[in-house]
Design a protein around this motif. Sequence first.
Motif, PDB file in Angstrom:
ATOM      1  N   ARG A 331       0.815  -1.213   0.000  1.00 40.27           N
ATOM      2  CA  ARG A 331       0.000   0.000   0.000  1.00 40.27           C
ATOM      3  C   ARG A 331       0.852   1.269   0.000  1.00 40.27           C
ATOM      4  N   GLY A 332       0.199   2.375  -0.389  1.00 43.08           N
ATOM      5  CA  GLY A 332       0.806   3.686  -0.226  1.00 43.08           C
ATOM      6  C   GLY A 332       0.605   4.190   1.193  1.00 43.08           C
ATOM      7  N   TYR A 333       1.192   5.343   1.505  1.00 41.41           N
ATOM      8  CA  TYR A 333       1.163   5.850   2.874  1.00 41.41           C
ATOM      9  C   TYR A 333      -0.251   6.065   3.414  1.00 41.41           C
ATOM     10  N   THR A 334      -1.182   6.510   2.572  1.00 40.06           N
ATOM     11  CA  THR A 334      -2.516   6.881   3.053  1.00 40.06           C
ATOM     12  C   THR A 334      -3.607   5.866   2.696  1.00 40.06           C
ATOM     13  N   ASP A 335      -3.219   4.732   2.123  1.00 35.56           N
ATOM     14  CA  ASP A 335      -4.213   3.735   1.718  1.00 35.56           C
ATOM     15  C   ASP A 335      -4.778   2.990   2.931  1.00 35.56           C
ATOM     16  N   LYS A 482      10.631   6.932  11.039  1.00 38.95           N
ATOM     17  CA  LYS A 482      11.499   8.108  10.990  1.00 38.95           C
ATOM     18  C   LYS A 482      12.956   7.661  10.984  1.00 38.95           C
ATOM     19  N   GLU A 483      13.687   8.102   9.969  1.00 36.57           N
ATOM     20  CA  GLU A 483      15.114   7.825   9.846  1.00 36.57           C
ATOM     21  C   GLU A 483      15.814   9.158   9.592  1.00 36.57           C
ATOM     22  N   GLY A 484      16.514   9.664  10.610  1.00 37.94           N
ATOM     23  CA  GLY A 484      17.140  10.980  10.465  1.00 37.94           C
ATOM     24  C   GLY A 484      16.075  12.047  10.304  1.00 37.94           C
ATOM     25  N   GLU A 485      16.206  12.846   9.257  1.00 37.48           N
ATOM     26  CA  GLU A 485      15.222  13.894   8.986  1.00 37.48           C
ATOM     27  C   GLU A 485      14.080  13.400   8.111  1.00 37.48           C
ATOM     28  N   GLN A 486      14.200  12.210   7.562  1.00 36.73           N
ATOM     29  CA  GLN A 486      13.146  11.657   6.723  1.00 36.73           C
ATOM     30  C   GLN A 486      12.118  10.910   7.585  1.00 36.73           C
ATOM     31  N   TYR A 487      10.862  11.071   7.211  1.00 38.60           N
ATOM     32  CA  TYR A 487       9.828  10.345   7.953  1.00 38.60           C
ATOM     33  C   TYR A 487       8.640  10.077   7.033  1.00 38.60           C
ATOM     34  N   ALA A 488       7.856   9.078   7.432  1.00 34.85           N
ATOM     35  CA  ALA A 488       6.628   8.733   6.705  1.00 34.85           C
ATOM     36  C   ALA A 488       5.531   8.492   7.722  1.00 34.85           C
ATOM     37  N   VAL A 489       4.413   9.199   7.554  1.00 34.55           N
ATOM     38  CA  VAL A 489       3.227   8.984   8.389  1.00 34.55           C
ATOM     39  C   VAL A 489       2.323   8.002   7.662  1.00 34.55           C
ATOM     40  N   LEU A 490       2.000   6.894   8.321  1.00 36.78           N
ATOM     41  CA  LEU A 490       1.254   5.800   7.687  1.00 36.78           C
ATOM     42  C   LEU A 490      -0.164   5.722   8.225  1.00 36.78           C
ATOM     43  N   THR A 491      -1.120   5.618   7.322  1.00 35.66           N
ATOM     44  CA  THR A 491      -2.533   5.463   7.691  1.00 35.66           C
ATOM     45  C   THR A 491      -2.885   3.981   7.773  1.00 35.66           C
ATOM     46  N   ASP A 492      -3.646   3.614   8.809  1.00 37.28           N
ATOM     47  CA  ASP A 492      -4.122   2.237   8.981  1.00 37.28           C
ATOM     48  C   ASP A 492      -2.953   1.256   9.048  1.00 37.28           C
ATOM     49  N   ILE A 493      -2.184   1.353  10.139  1.00 38.37           N
ATOM     50  CA  ILE A 493      -1.020   0.469  10.269  1.00 38.37           C
ATOM     51  C   ILE A 493      -1.467  -0.945  10.603  1.00 38.37           C
ATOM     52  N   LEU A 535      -2.907  13.859  12.173  1.00 40.86           N
ATOM     53  CA  LEU A 535      -4.317  14.160  12.429  1.00 40.86           C
ATOM     54  C   LEU A 535      -5.095  14.368  11.137  1.00 40.86           C
ATOM     55  N   ALA A 536      -4.457  15.021  10.161  1.00 42.57           N
ATOM     56  CA  ALA A 536      -5.128  15.260   8.878  1.00 42.57           C
ATOM     57  C   ALA A 536      -5.385  13.948   8.140  1.00 42.57           C
ATOM     58  N   GLN A 537      -4.379  13.071   8.097  1.00 40.33           N
ATOM     59  CA  GLN A 537      -4.572  11.778   7.438  1.00 40.33           C
ATOM     60  C   GLN A 537      -5.608  10.930   8.177  1.00 40.33           C
ATOM     61  N   ALA A 538      -5.607  11.029   9.504  1.00 42.25           N
ATOM     62  CA  ALA A 538      -6.568  10.257  10.297  1.00 42.25           C
ATOM     63  C   ALA A 538      -7.994  10.727  10.019  1.00 42.25           C
ATOM     64  N   LYS A 539      -8.191  12.023   9.850  1.00 39.25           N
ATOM     65  CA  LYS A 539      -9.534  12.533   9.560  1.00 39.25           C
ATOM     66  C   LYS A 539     -10.033  12.013   8.208  1.00 39.25           C
ATOM     67  N   ASP A 540      -9.174  12.045   7.190  1.00 35.98           N
ATOM     68  CA  ASP A 540      -9.573  11.534   5.876  1.00 35.98           C
ATOM     69  C   ASP A 540      -9.990  10.067   5.976  1.00 35.98           C
ATOM     70  N   ALA A 541      -9.202   9.283   6.701  1.00 37.96           N
ATOM     71  CA  ALA A 541      -9.511   7.857   6.840  1.00 37.96           C
ATOM     72  C   ALA A 541     -10.796   7.654   7.631  1.00 37.96           C
ATOM     73  N   ARG A 542     -10.971   8.446   8.686  1.00 30.61           N
ATOM     74  CA  ARG A 542     -12.166   8.313   9.528  1.00 30.61           C
ATOM     75  C   ARG A 542     -13.437   8.555   8.717  1.00 30.61           C
TER      76      ARG A 542
END
Length: 790
Positions: A331-335, A482-493, A535-542
């Motif tokens: 999946r992608g980050y927000t799927d 999160k690795e160093g300055e790079q990070y990914a916020v994942l929806t529905d882990i 919070l923004a990604q969580a609202k879309d998923a909700r």
Amino acid sequence: MDNGNGMPPNHRFTAMVGDNEFVIETGKLAEQAGGAVTIRTGDTVVFATATMSAHPREGIDFFPLSVDYEEKLYAAGRIPGSFMRREGRPSTASILIARVTDRPLRPLFPKDMRNEVQVIVMPLSHDQENHADIPSIIAASAALTISDVPWAGPIGAVRVGLIDGEFVANPTIPQMEDSQLDLRMAGTADAVIMVEAGAKEVDEETMVRALRFGHDAMQGLIRVQNELREQLGKPKRDYTPSEIDPALVEQVTGKIQDEIADIVATKTARDERNDAVDALRDRLIEEYEALEPADGEDAVSLKDVREVLGDTLKKEVRRRIIEDQIRPDGRGYTDIRPLAAEVDVVPRVHGSGLFRRGQTQVLSICTLGTPRDSQPLDGLYPEDTKRYMHHYNFPPYSTGETWMMRGPKRREIGHGALAETALEAVIPAEDEFPYTIRVVSEVMSSNGSTSMASVCGSTLSLLACGVPIKSPVAGIAMGLIKEGEQYAVLTDIQGMEDHLGDMDFKVAGTREGITALQMDIKIKGVSDEVMRQALAQAKDARLKILDVMHATIAEPRPELNPYAPRIDTVKINVDKIGMIIGPGGKTIRGIQEKTDTKIDIGEDGTVFIASADGPSADRAREMIMALVEEPELGRIYTGRVTRVEKYGAFVEILPGRDGLVPLSQLTDHYVERTEDEVSVGDEIMVMITDIDSDNKVRLSRQAVLEGWTLEEARAADTRIGSGGSSRSGGRSGGGGSRDRGGRSSGGSDRGGSRDRGGRSGGGDRGGSSDRGGSSDRGGSSDHGRGGGRR
């Protein structure tokens, strides 16, 4: 040096949080603990210790930390209600405070330490005004800060309320009754580590501002702990780190790196991927088991080999997410994984809902009960009962495993409390829906965020039951890599992302806003930017999940499930409660037996009548109202003759309440004696014509027979009209008998012992001439007893 009384010296430090002073003291108590402090706000005092074992625990691959909150009821001046009259197993409130204390402490310990660390927190005093949970976190942090335990604190903690549109730091228990937000949070000087919140549909931007407000408010507590450490802190103890031979790490990694990368890239289904990793592990272990150690060398630790494989898998999954932007299941980050919802899965229960998200599946069952089914609370806080409960069960089959089932663990209690908080904001008030509500969520299959799935399943079950919740609630779990300055916020882990990731961030709410929030961080904090994005990604998923639930059931069913009890409510004067209960509960038991109902009475005079059908509840309601009803002028009652005197008859019109029917008002024709018309036990219809200053009631049967209005009845009663003694009316023929009870308007019982009882059979001999039957103008005022009333 002591204080002159033999006690060790006590050191005192203070910090202000909003309008509240926090006082930290150390030195006097528990001198053999690694670190010990008390923290006081108001008259709430919390004591905490932190102690580490001298040697590491052998044979483990994790850090053995335990945090225990020991609730003592003496802190609130109470004796436990148990048979033994002492504290037993921890209450739900104690477990939840222990969890909220543990969560911000754990990320700041060295990950390679294997010495046992035990933090014990006890409230010594509770003033019923100031919460004990936030002081618990601060006290634990301060005890660790001054102890010899290696730890990267201190941390601060604060509760944030939203009252009249303004944020308030550490509001009191009474203040929280008017708050739109109950946000508990902890963090270091640089970042937030832990969040636990319940809210009444608060929007995402307000939540971010609340988190910033709270983080700023806790800085004084962090500064004072640093002062405490500088002045009184013990040197941190050295420990033997748990580490693997670097040569073995390099060797094992070289053997498996490519195969691990291939498995992660090609095996997107969890079971398929797990089978491939298990097969690789088995081959690797067999290879190292077959090796003969060289002279003077120890055999290779198979535990270390397994740990290297796990670390290699973790690094590859994280690398693929950050660099290739692909998650383990493709999946992608927000799927969001595939969603499904269903109601009425189970017959006979009051409401059931089944929710599925990917391989996570939760069945929730709603049960309604009467007020007496509410949960009694034997704890420190002022609340003594709870009418809405959510219980969460996580059985071993949900993950395809086996283990001993011995009641809910801390995790299950915590997940149940989170789902309960998420739905509490939409549960109808007791005066609107007078039921006790219990929802049980059974996890049928687990692969990530069963707590949020239980929120969705519980909403479905409540809607199916017919509970008029304000809005449907859904939940979703977010993750962070999160690795160093790079990070990914994942929806529905899913499970792997939760285990290998850096954050577990759960958000529940309605379409309008957030109702519950929980965040745990495995690193040293997250920024506002990460929080806002999550919070923004969580609202879309909700919202997407709510759409699926809406397609299944859009709103609460208009009628309760046929198998749910029916509850009617009646409000009475609190002074009348004793009349309904009766001596030793005799009266209320009698009503329940006669009507097949369950009756509960609240301290405010609210009477709850539970029944399986409407007629039973109506009959119980009538009996209760008859007990508490006050007589009213002009009303017509069917009453029972209780006493016969020369001057008239006493008639019980309401339970325990009677009045006098003067002889002159007993019938529409002349009678010489009262006994000639009525006997004790007869039922007759009468109108209330007067209630005097002594609350004595005067009645007229003639008014009913003649079909008079109240005014006509009062005019015909010379005792009422003249204010003096009354003779029988002219219609009764000449002279008539004198109403000797007239002077008191209620009948002066000049000889209670002279109640001769009259004839036992009798009956209402005037019944055949009851000409008022068809013209009973008072018939619409039906407030008397039983079915014979008009």
